[in-house]
Write a protein that holds these residues in place. Structure first.
Motif, PDB file in Angstrom:
ATOM      1  N   ASP A 206      10.833   1.267  -8.519  1.00  0.00           N
ATOM      2  CA  ASP A 206       9.409   1.231  -8.851  1.00  0.00           C
ATOM      3  C   ASP A 206       8.914  -0.205  -9.006  1.00  0.00           C
ATOM      4  OD1 ASP A 206       9.380   3.971  -8.773  1.00  0.00           O
ATOM      5  OD2 ASP A 206       9.478   4.254 -10.952  1.00  0.00           O
ATOM      6  N   HIS A 207       9.768  -1.065  -9.545  1.00  0.00           N
ATOM      7  CA  HIS A 207       9.436  -2.493  -9.655  1.00  0.00           C
ATOM      8  C   HIS A 207       9.247  -3.095  -8.267  1.00  0.00           C
ATOM      9  CE1 HIS A 207       9.790  -6.601 -11.422  1.00  0.00           C
ATOM     10  NE2 HIS A 207      10.405  -6.878 -10.291  1.00  0.00           N
ATOM     11  N   ALA A 208      10.140  -2.754  -7.340  1.00  0.00           N
ATOM     12  CA  ALA A 208      10.044  -3.281  -5.974  1.00  0.00           C
ATOM     13  C   ALA A 208       8.797  -2.772  -5.270  1.00  0.00           C
ATOM     14  CB  ALA A 208      11.295  -2.895  -5.183  1.00  0.00           C
ATOM     15  N   ILE A 209       8.464  -1.519  -5.485  1.00  0.00           N
ATOM     16  CA  ILE A 209       7.256  -0.955  -4.878  1.00  0.00           C
ATOM     17  C   ILE A 209       6.020  -1.685  -5.390  1.00  0.00           C
ATOM     18  CG2 ILE A 209       5.758   1.084  -4.851  1.00  0.00           C
ATOM     19  CD1 ILE A 209       8.343   2.782  -4.766  1.00  0.00           C
ATOM     20  N   ALA A 210       5.935  -1.837  -6.695  1.00  0.00           N
ATOM     21  CA  ALA A 210       4.753  -2.483  -7.281  1.00  0.00           C
ATOM     22  C   ALA A 210       4.622  -3.919  -6.825  1.00  0.00           C
ATOM     23  CB  ALA A 210       4.836  -2.411  -8.805  1.00  0.00           C
ATOM     24  N   ARG A 211       5.736  -4.586  -6.657  1.00  0.00           N
ATOM     25  CA  ARG A 211       5.686  -6.012  -6.336  1.00  0.00           C
ATOM     26  C   ARG A 211       5.515  -6.283  -4.848  1.00  0.00           C
ATOM     27  NH1 ARG A 211       8.783 -10.831  -9.449  1.00  0.00           N
ATOM     28  NH2 ARG A 211       7.865 -12.530  -8.265  1.00  0.00           N
ATOM     29  N   HIS A 212       6.131  -5.462  -4.009  1.00  0.00           N
ATOM     30  CA  HIS A 212       6.166  -5.791  -2.580  1.00  0.00           C
ATOM     31  C   HIS A 212       5.521  -4.766  -1.653  1.00  0.00           C
ATOM     32  CE1 HIS A 212       8.610  -9.234  -3.401  1.00  0.00           C
ATOM     33  NE2 HIS A 212       9.563  -8.512  -3.942  1.00  0.00           N
ATOM     34  N   HIS A 213       5.609  -3.515  -1.982  1.00  0.00           N
ATOM     35  CA  HIS A 213       5.154  -2.476  -1.064  1.00  0.00           C
ATOM     36  C   HIS A 213       4.302  -1.444  -1.808  1.00  0.00           C
ATOM     37  CE1 HIS A 213       7.903  -4.247   1.837  1.00  0.00           C
ATOM     38  NE2 HIS A 213       8.878  -4.140   0.948  1.00  0.00           N
ATOM     39  N   PRO A 214       3.189  -1.875  -2.387  1.00  0.00           N
ATOM     40  CA  PRO A 214       2.389  -0.977  -3.234  1.00  0.00           C
ATOM     41  C   PRO A 214       1.865   0.249  -2.504  1.00  0.00           C
ATOM     42  CG  PRO A 214       1.202  -3.022  -2.759  1.00  0.00           C
ATOM     43  CD  PRO A 214       2.607  -3.224  -2.308  1.00  0.00           C
ATOM     44  N   ALA A 215       1.685   0.160  -1.199  1.00  0.00           N
ATOM     45  CA  ALA A 215       1.198   1.329  -0.458  1.00  0.00           C
ATOM     46  C   ALA A 215       2.170   2.502  -0.575  1.00  0.00           C
ATOM     47  CB  ALA A 215       0.973   0.970   1.003  1.00  0.00           C
ATOM     48  N   ALA A 216       3.443   2.214  -0.798  1.00  0.00           N
ATOM     49  CA  ALA A 216       4.432   3.289  -0.927  1.00  0.00           C
ATOM     50  C   ALA A 216       4.129   4.181  -2.121  1.00  0.00           C
ATOM     51  CB  ALA A 216       5.834   2.699  -1.058  1.00  0.00           C
ATOM     52  N   ALA A 217       3.532   3.613  -3.154  1.00  0.00           N
ATOM     53  CA  ALA A 217       3.235   4.389  -4.361  1.00  0.00           C
ATOM     54  C   ALA A 217       2.211   5.480  -4.101  1.00  0.00           C
ATOM     55  CB  ALA A 217       2.742   3.465  -5.474  1.00  0.00           C
ATOM     56  N   GLU A 218       1.426   5.344  -3.041  1.00  0.00           N
ATOM     57  CA  GLU A 218       0.371   6.315  -2.740  1.00  0.00           C
ATOM     58  C   GLU A 218       0.856   7.440  -1.834  1.00  0.00           C
ATOM     59  OE1 GLU A 218      -2.390   5.856  -4.419  1.00  0.00           O
ATOM     60  OE2 GLU A 218      -1.483   4.015  -5.213  1.00  0.00           O
ATOM     61  N   THR A 219       2.117   7.419  -1.448  1.00  0.00           N
ATOM     62  CA  THR A 219       2.651   8.436  -0.535  1.00  0.00           C
ATOM     63  C   THR A 219       3.231   9.608  -1.317  1.00  0.00           C
ATOM     64  OG1 THR A 219       4.874   7.482  -0.446  1.00  0.00           O
ATOM     65  CG2 THR A 219       3.221   6.599   1.092  1.00  0.00           C
ATOM     66  N   ASP A 220       3.557  10.663  -0.585  1.00  0.00           N
ATOM     67  CA  ASP A 220       4.161  11.840  -1.218  1.00  0.00           C
ATOM     68  C   ASP A 220       5.591  11.561  -1.682  1.00  0.00           C
ATOM     69  OD1 ASP A 220       1.857  13.302  -0.771  1.00  0.00           O
ATOM     70  OD2 ASP A 220       2.560  14.088   1.165  1.00  0.00           O
ATOM     71  N   HIS A 221       6.243  10.590  -1.062  1.00  0.00           N
ATOM     72  CA  HIS A 221       7.643  10.273  -1.403  1.00  0.00           C
ATOM     73  C   HIS A 221       7.767   8.754  -1.507  1.00  0.00           C
ATOM     74  CE1 HIS A 221      11.842  10.421  -1.869  1.00  0.00           C
ATOM     75  NE2 HIS A 221      12.118  11.503  -1.136  1.00  0.00           N
TER      76      HIS A 221
END
Length: 488
Positions: A206-221
């Motif tokens: 979750d730290h990596a998503i927030a820092r580098h790939h925030p669009a991933a947080a908006e997906t179903d997985h």
């Protein structure tokens, strides 16, 4: 006269605060006689740091980790990794420290990190120090990569420590201050997975998503989307390496970032004569990380990343593996698309060209280059001249003139865009003989060759009079057995 205002430097603790299990508080070793060798003023300004202040005693203290701002907590980061294919469960920052995070002028978080700052509990018998030459190499090559437009960590400064470093010979010591989007690595995830703590692995992802790939947080997985984003980023990165002839030299999983930035410039170099089997690193005796192997190794490393993420992908392992395999299979598609697009630009090919025509042209060119051992950088730059009607600069590098003429006739019939070619084919890269020349002088205290080289590499696509030697291949006297060393 007004007194000089000492700037306030605030270093964030996001990584250490959110992931304390992966961050061991530690202090840099004292520096006997610090001397600033080179400072990246433009990068400093972008980070909100005053270059003049960085030259002061307090500023050099920050750059060596010996005077950190109040409230800052330097940490050695924990990670594991596959090194030359063998798994090491506990690597970590053995000669490095994360001082904390800064915010650049665009509002993005940036790690401020040291290399060569002394022993840590992860040192595994090493002394924790670095020598002037290898730290200047990282400065030169990382800044050259940045100027080439390739995602990379960057170098803020190199400070000589006044401490002798014992390798095969005694060398002067130095500390590099490095800036990165983060220092999260595939090896970071391997370490977290090995703790058998699903909550830690999830927090790291979750730290990596927030820092580098925030669009991933908006997906179903989100965690599968994180993996897919890293696969795409690394495919693009390695394609860019291949297009400019860069050889990383030590593509261990602890040297692959989640951000998609190039990191850890140890035994790195640029090829001269085009040969996929090129190896420069003295420790890569089997050629695992040869120039032409880099895409395959990147895919292998990403498979190890997938293994680390499996508990986050599905409750059932078979389902998790199936999801990971399906996503990893896209690496080759991403890589091929990036490499083909880059080659089309390097050859100035028109949009809408039939795929089979372009593919045959590129394949035949690669064969021609390999068979004739042409200088990679000079040849592509020379093709720009050929597109303008001046055949010599490229043709003169080829032994088999009939083969070149036959290929060039097909290519020129497509009316290649020379201006586009000049925007993507550099005139100047860190030629190995020039880098060694600058490093040897810098180690002996003469920084002028280094400064000249950095100025040249800062504008790699702009041909300038008087810089002809920086665009030329290595002289025969430089030898074919050139080796690079990791510096530890």
């Amino acid at each position: 006269m007004n007194a000089r205002v000492v700037p306030t430097v605030e270093l964030g603790r996001r990584y250490a605060g959110e992931l304390p299990e992966l961050a061991l508080p530690w202090q840099a070793a004292e520096v006997p006689v610090p001397r600033l060798l080179v400072l990246n003023e433009a990068l400093a300004a972008d980070l909100g740091l005053d270059p003049d202040w960085l030259r002061s005693d307090d500023g050099v203290g920050l750059l060596t980790g010996t005077r950190v701002p109040e409230g800052a907590t330097p940490v050695a980061q924990a990670y594991a990794g596959h090194q030359f294919g063998g798994y090491s469960p506990r690597l970590g920052d053995g000669r490095a420290l994360l001082l904390g995070e800064l915010t650049d002028n665009a509002g993005r978080p940036r790690d401020l990190h040291l290399k060569g700052s002394g022993r840590t509990p992860f040192s595994r018998g090493g002394d924790g120090y670095a020598a002037v030459g290898p730290m200047l190499r990282e400065y030169v090559v990382s800044e050259a990569m940045h100027a080439l437009g390739i995602p990379t960590t960057r170098s803020l400064a190199v400070v000589a420590t006044g401490r002798d470093v014992h390798r095969e010979v005694v060398l002067p010591g130095a500390v590099l201050s490095r800036v990165a989007s983060s220092h999260l690595r595939v090896g970071t995830f391997q370490y977290a997975r090995a703790t058998d703590d699903p909550a830690l692995l999830r927090r790291l992802a979750d730290h990596a998503i927030a820092r580098h790939h925030p669009a991933a947080a908006e997906t179903d997985h989100p965690h599968l989307a994180l993996f897919e984003a890293v696969v795409a980023a690394q495919a693009s990165l390695v394609a860019q390496w291949m297009l400019v002839g860069f050889v990383h030299g030590v593509m261990n999983t602890d040297n692959m970032t989640i951000s998609g930035e190039t990191i850890d410039y140890g035994p790195c170099a640029f090829i001269d004569a085009f040969d996929p089997a090129t190896v420069f690193s003295s420790i890569d005796t089997a050629g695992r990380y040869a120039f032409g192997n880099q895409p395959v190794v990147a895919e292998w490393n990403l498979a190890r990343f997938a293994e680390a993420l499996l508990p986050l992908l599905a409750d059932e392992q078979d389902e998790a593996v199936a999801l990971a395999v399906a996503s990893l299979e896209r690496f080759r598609e991403h890589y091929s698309e990036a490499w083909r697009g880059g080659m089309h630009a390097k050859l100035g090919l028109p949009a809408g060209l039939a795929a089979d025509t372009a593919s045959a042209l590129v394949t035949d060119l690669v064969t021609l280059m390999q068979d004739n051992h042409v200088d990679h950088t000079s040849f592509f730059r020379g093709l720009g001249a050929a597109a303008r009607g001046e055949s010599g600069p490229a043709r003169d590098l080829v032994l088999d003139l009939a083969a070149y003429d036959a290929w060039a006739e097909r290519w020129l019939a497509l009316s290649p865009d020379a201006d586009r070619m000049d925007r993507v084919n550099p005139a100047y890269v860190p030629r190995n003989h020039l880098v060694e020349e600058a490093l040897a002088a810098g180690t002996d205290g003469d920084l002028e060759p280094l400064g000249v080289l950095l100025d040249v590499l800062a504008a790699p696509y702009d041909v300038r009079p008087g810089l002809e030697r920086f665009a030329e291949p290595a002289p025969d006297s430089f030898g074919r057995g050139y080796q690079t060393f990791c510096g530890t």
